[in-house]
Design a protein around this motif. Structure first.
Motif, PDB file in Angstrom:
ATOM      1  N   ALA A 211      38.699  43.277  35.626  1.00  0.00           N
ATOM      2  CA  ALA A 211      38.836  41.821  35.563  1.00  0.00           C
ATOM      3  C   ALA A 211      37.602  41.198  34.921  1.00  0.00           C
ATOM      4  CB  ALA A 211      39.052  41.259  36.969  1.00  0.00           C
TER       5      ALA A 211
ATOM      6  N   LYS B  13      37.376  37.253  32.965  1.00  0.00           N
ATOM      7  CA  LYS B  13      37.845  36.264  33.954  1.00  0.00           C
ATOM      8  C   LYS B  13      36.645  35.568  34.574  1.00  0.00           C
ATOM      9  CE  LYS B  13      42.154  38.188  35.796  1.00  0.00           C
ATOM     10  NZ  LYS B  13      42.769  38.643  37.033  1.00  0.00           N
ATOM     11  N   SER B  14      36.853  34.325  34.987  1.00  0.00           N
ATOM     12  CA  SER B  14      35.758  33.594  35.625  1.00  0.00           C
ATOM     13  C   SER B  14      35.531  34.121  37.033  1.00  0.00           C
ATOM     14  CB  SER B  14      36.088  32.110  35.672  1.00  0.00           C
ATOM     15  OG  SER B  14      37.090  31.892  36.635  1.00  0.00           O
TER      16      SER B  14
ATOM     17  N   ARG C  20      38.046  32.978  39.583  1.00  0.00           N
ATOM     18  CA  ARG C  20      39.366  33.620  39.513  1.00  0.00           C
ATOM     19  C   ARG C  20      39.317  35.030  40.057  1.00  0.00           C
ATOM     20  NH1 ARG C  20      43.173  33.411  34.514  1.00  0.00           N
ATOM     21  NH2 ARG C  20      44.482  34.578  35.952  1.00  0.00           N
ATOM     22  N   ILE C  21      38.250  35.748  39.741  1.00  0.00           N
ATOM     23  CA  ILE C  21      38.126  37.104  40.276  1.00  0.00           C
ATOM     24  C   ILE C  21      38.074  37.040  41.789  1.00  0.00           C
ATOM     25  CG2 ILE C  21      36.648  39.140  40.400  1.00  0.00           C
ATOM     26  CD1 ILE C  21      35.702  38.505  37.610  1.00  0.00           C
TER      27      ILE C  21
ATOM     28  N   THR D 126      41.952  35.789  42.939  1.00  0.00           N
ATOM     29  CA  THR D 126      43.132  36.596  42.605  1.00  0.00           C
ATOM     30  C   THR D 126      42.882  38.084  42.806  1.00  0.00           C
ATOM     31  OG1 THR D 126      42.476  36.625  40.310  1.00  0.00           O
ATOM     32  CG2 THR D 126      44.066  34.944  40.970  1.00  0.00           C
ATOM     33  N   ASP D 127      41.697  38.560  42.516  1.00  0.00           N
ATOM     34  CA  ASP D 127      41.485  40.006  42.625  1.00  0.00           C
ATOM     35  C   ASP D 127      40.898  40.405  43.974  1.00  0.00           C
ATOM     36  OD1 ASP D 127      42.254  40.937  39.924  1.00  0.00           O
ATOM     37  OD2 ASP D 127      40.744  39.455  39.370  1.00  0.00           O
TER      38      ASP D 127
END
Lengths: 317, 289
Positions: free
Chosen positions: B185, B190-191, B194-195, B198-199
């Motif tokens: 990611a 990815k910012s 967001r990581i 979402t991750d």
């Protein structure tokens, strides 16, 4: 190692200061003995002069601002009095606590010893034969410890052994015809029951983990007797999480028996705390009991880290 | 025999969470018992006239037609108190668990994601709260605020039990952070935010959700213990059970405390069984190693 210990002690000291200050702050919102003294005086004489009011505040040391009071309190930790109780300003807090410490410790320490003596062998047998008798007893004990609140266990035990069968006393008191040790049987059982569950679970779990390890297979294939494998190889290697689990129950040694002390009327720290918290709050007593608590917890955490490195040579600080 | 059932459980788990859960006897037992209690507590007011405050001036305190569970030492209807107390205990249990997650999840996530100074700060703060026998601090908080309401107990319990949630999440987040998909990611550009959500967050939330039932039963236990000590909510089951500390009530007037004790144990046992059922079905590997 020495560096590690110094660092840990420093961090502990800072934690101690933060904790006691926040507590001091919170407790300062409570109605004090001074307030109730003034109210009493006003009730009796109709009014009170500002000078007399100040005098009452000064009697409890409440004429100082909060910050100053905190530092004065910190200072008394070193002169052996730990400040004086509000209830009787001539009595040192250490005197009060000293008298309450023995009953609490005799309750909780014997409970802990009993719990370890039962839990460790039981967990070992449970791990050696999963699904066997020992495993089922272990499950039952864990279940009782986790699912039934301490006060219900206590009431149930009193109901059966004191009220119905009448062969154990339901209260601890000096006037009782039973010897002290007999009076302590029910309370110790209650406290021990809450401690056994997690320890059994941990012993069983970590022993099963170790038993599946390659080096145990190696040990067995060398032809070492099963007892030796269990004690020398499995038990020792699974000891760390168990010690950690026992360490986690240590804070209960000082403060975990409030409910049991209340039910069996044991004059220990727990009851003293409940009494001191009820208005008007006896702030120095509360601070004293909490101080003991925090020192015990911080010391145990430090000791645990040292024990880890003794048990497992790979742990280095 | 044990081995076989474990194998079967593994097979079931492969077919999906619900399939496995419906087939776990423990989970279903807990689910049914708990639903029964919840329904009884929340539907009873529709069928019975309940008034826990009303004082009845009659000499016969034993169970009768008008008062099916009798009257207590304050001459109030035990059945009404049982239902009202149950509602309080369940709501406090649920509220506390939610508040615990509300505080614990952001802190645990931040600690695991940023580690370093943030992680150290959260962990030290958690130690601070954990290094205290909970009941002691609660006694103090309740004394400071003087008035005891269900809301206050929820806040007090929630503030004190977040370290458990935060520490569980912290340890999972740390392992997730080392995984390859987080690295991927990052490589995708990815910012951070967001990581993080979402991750990392979605991949490490399971242990928290699985431990939710145990957290609820724990909160119910704490709440009733407090009430038992006289510093909690006055209408709680714990206060009813407290009556049993009088020898006479314990032996001769069991209707005053036994129903509340039985209900309390039933709630905790059912929630714990439900929790074990969920845990076993979700991941049979972590069940009874």
């Amino acid at each position: 190692m020495l560096k590690f210990i110094t660092k840990r002690i420093l961090v502990s000291a800072v934690l101690f200061l933060i904790l006691t200050f926040v507590l001091f702050l919170l407790l300062s919102f409570l109605p004090t003995y001074a307030d109730s003294d003034i109210a009493k005086y006003v009730m009796e004489y109709g009014m009170i002069s500002p000078e007399h009011k100040l005098e009452i505040y000064a009697k409890y040391g409440l004429d100082q601002p909060l910050g100053a009071r905190y530092f004065i309190w910190l200072g008394t930790l070193f002169d052996g009095t730990w400040s004086h109780t509000y209830q009787n300003t001539a009595t040192a807090v250490t005197e009060v606590i000293g008298a309450k410490l023995a009953p609490t410790l005799s309750l909780t320490v014997s409970a802990l010893v009993a719990a370890i003596l039962i839990a460790v062998p039981l967990g070992m047998f449970a791990a050696m034969r999963p699904g066997g008798i020992a495993d089922n007893i272990a499950s039952l004990l864990t279940f009782v410890g986790v699912s039934i609140p301490g006060f219900i266990v206590a009431i149930f035990l009193v109901f059966v052994f004191a009220a119905k069968l009448q062969f154990l006393p339901s209260m601890v008191s000096a006037a009782s015809k039973y010897p002290y040790a007999v009076q302590m049987i029910l309370p110790v059982t209650c406290v021990a029951l809450t401690m056994i569950g997690p320890v059994v679970k941990q012993v069983r779990g970590s022993m099963l983990d170790v038993m599946n390890a390659e080096y145990i297979k190696t040990a067995r294939s060398k032809g070492i007797s099963e007892t030796r494998v269990i004690f020398r190889h499995v038990f020792r290697n699974s000891a760390i999480p168990v010690v950690a689990q026992i360490g986690l129950t240590m804070p209960m040694l000082v403060g975990g028996s409030v409910v049991v002390e209340q039910i069996f009327t044991i004059n220990g720290l727990g009851r003293a705390l409940v009494n001191a918290v009820n208005a008007p709050a006896d702030v120095p007593v509360i601070m004293g009991i909490v101080t003991i608590q925090v020192i015990v917890v911080l010391a145990i955490n430090l000791a645990l880290d040292l024990v880890y490195s003794a048990l497992d040579p790979r742990v280095v600080y | 025999m044990k081995k076989k059932s474990r194998g079967a459980r593994l097979e079931n788990a492969k077919k999906g969470f619900l399939y496995s859960f419906v087939r776990s006897p423990k989970g279903m037992f807990g689910f049914c018992l708990f639903s029964l209690i919840v329904l009884a507590i929340f539907l009873a007011p529709l069928f019975f006239k309940l008034d826990a405050e009303q004082v009845y001036f009659i000499t016969n305190k034993a169970p009768s037609k008008e008062h099916i569970l009798g009257l207590d030492t304050a001459f109030q209807d035990c059945f009404s108190k049982l239902i009202v107390g149950g509602r309080v205990s369940l709501l406090v249990g649920l509220g506390t668990s939610l508040l615990t997650m509300l505080i614990g999840i952001p802190l645990g996530l931040a600690a695991g994601f940023y580690q370093g100074k943030v992680g150290a700060a959260v962990n030290r703060a958690a130690d601070l709260f954990l290094s205290f026998p909970m009941i002691v601090l609660l006694l103090l908080l309740v004394a400071v605020f003087q008035r005891v309401s269900a809301g206050l107990v929820v806040v007090a319990l929630g503030i004190l039990s977040w370290p458990g949630t935060a520490k569980i999440l912290y340890s999972t987040v740390i392992t997730v952070m080392n995984s390859e998909y987080v690295e991927a990611a990052r490589a995708m550009g990815k910012s951070n935010a967001r990581i993080m959500f979402t991750d990392v967050f979605l991949n490490s939330i399971t242990p928290i959700l699985v431990s939710l039932p145990f957290r609820i039963s724990m909160s119910v236990m704490m709440e009733t213990s407090l009430a038992f000590l006289g510093v909690g909510i006055a209408t709680s089951w714990g206060r009813q059970i407290y009556l049993a500390t009088q020898m006479n009530v314990m032996v001769n007037q069991m209707w005053m405390w036994l129903p509340a004790a039985v209900c309390l144990v039933a709630v905790i046992v059912s929630v714990n069984c439900l929790g074990e059922g969920i845990r076993d079905s979700y991941d049979p590997k972590i069940a009874r190693r």
